[in-house]
Motif scaffolding. Sequence first.
Motif, PDB file in Angstrom:
ATOM      1  N   GLU A  59       2.994  -1.955  -7.639  1.00  0.00           N
ATOM      2  CA  GLU A  59       4.112  -2.391  -6.793  1.00  0.00           C
ATOM      3  C   GLU A  59       3.693  -2.378  -5.330  1.00  0.00           C
ATOM      4  N   GLY A  60       2.955  -1.356  -4.956  1.00  0.00           N
ATOM      5  CA  GLY A  60       2.493  -1.245  -3.574  1.00  0.00           C
ATOM      6  C   GLY A  60       1.622  -2.407  -3.161  1.00  0.00           C
ATOM      7  N   ASP A  61       0.741  -2.860  -4.049  1.00  0.00           N
ATOM      8  CA  ASP A  61      -0.111  -4.018  -3.743  1.00  0.00           C
ATOM      9  C   ASP A  61       0.752  -5.240  -3.425  1.00  0.00           C
ATOM     10  N   LEU A  62       1.786  -5.434  -4.241  1.00  0.00           N
ATOM     11  CA  LEU A  62       2.670  -6.584  -4.040  1.00  0.00           C
ATOM     12  C   LEU A  62       3.469  -6.458  -2.748  1.00  0.00           C
ATOM     13  N   LEU A  63       3.951  -5.257  -2.474  1.00  0.00           N
ATOM     14  CA  LEU A  63       4.706  -5.042  -1.233  1.00  0.00           C
ATOM     15  C   LEU A  63       3.832  -5.228   0.005  1.00  0.00           C
ATOM     16  N   TRP A  64       2.605  -4.689  -0.040  1.00  0.00           N
ATOM     17  CA  TRP A  64       1.704  -4.848   1.111  1.00  0.00           C
ATOM     18  C   TRP A  64       1.364  -6.313   1.330  1.00  0.00           C
ATOM     19  N   LYS A  65       1.189  -7.071   0.247  1.00  0.00           N
ATOM     20  CA  LYS A  65       0.907  -8.505   0.376  1.00  0.00           C
ATOM     21  C   LYS A  65       2.080  -9.203   1.054  1.00  0.00           C
ATOM     22  N   MET A  66       3.301  -8.857   0.634  1.00  0.00           N
ATOM     23  CA  MET A  66       4.483  -9.479   1.257  1.00  0.00           C
ATOM     24  C   MET A  66       4.571  -9.097   2.735  1.00  0.00           C
ATOM     25  N   LYS A  67       4.327  -7.828   3.039  1.00  0.00           N
ATOM     26  CA  LYS A  67       4.423  -7.356   4.424  1.00  0.00           C
ATOM     27  C   LYS A  67       3.377  -8.028   5.320  1.00  0.00           C
ATOM     28  N   ASN A  68       2.177  -8.198   4.782  1.00  0.00           N
ATOM     29  CA  ASN A  68       1.062  -8.692   5.595  1.00  0.00           C
ATOM     30  C   ASN A  68       0.868 -10.205   5.548  1.00  0.00           C
ATOM     31  N   THR A  69       1.775 -10.916   4.885  1.00  0.00           N
ATOM     32  CA  THR A  69       1.683 -12.378   4.832  1.00  0.00           C
ATOM     33  C   THR A  69       2.858 -12.966   5.598  1.00  0.00           C
ATOM     34  N   PRO A  70       2.591 -13.529   6.765  1.00  0.00           N
ATOM     35  CA  PRO A  70       3.680 -14.100   7.567  1.00  0.00           C
ATOM     36  C   PRO A  70       4.461 -15.156   6.776  1.00  0.00           C
TER      37      PRO A  70
END
Length: 118
Positions: A31-42
């Motif tokens: 879940e963290g991988d997916l959340l970090w991707k969302m956070k770090n992708t404008p």
Amino acid sequence: MRQAIERMEYHRYTAVPLVDPDGRYVGTITEGDLLWKMKNTPDLTFENTEKISLKDVPLRIENEPVRIEAKIDNLLNLAITQNFIPVVDDEGVFIGIIRRREIIEYFSRQLLAKNGSC
């Protein structure tokens, strides 16, 4: 990415193993991988996550797999740092997982049997 999020939510998984088209284990997505991707992708929103391939999501955790003939002691060592341990055959093809809980239960039964308790 969207399918992964929806399936993880539906099954209540926090991490799942990933396999390539040949069935070989290639990593674990959390879940963290997916959340970090969302956070770090404008400009990435839940609605457009379907445009993101899982191969474009950086994986933070490396769950080391074991071969089918692995000894229980090896599993215990891995379970210290991994919630589950992927199991692969001699060709590296993913067979399944062994959860930390199952390893603890195994050793608990062994300890109870050794101490004469039921």
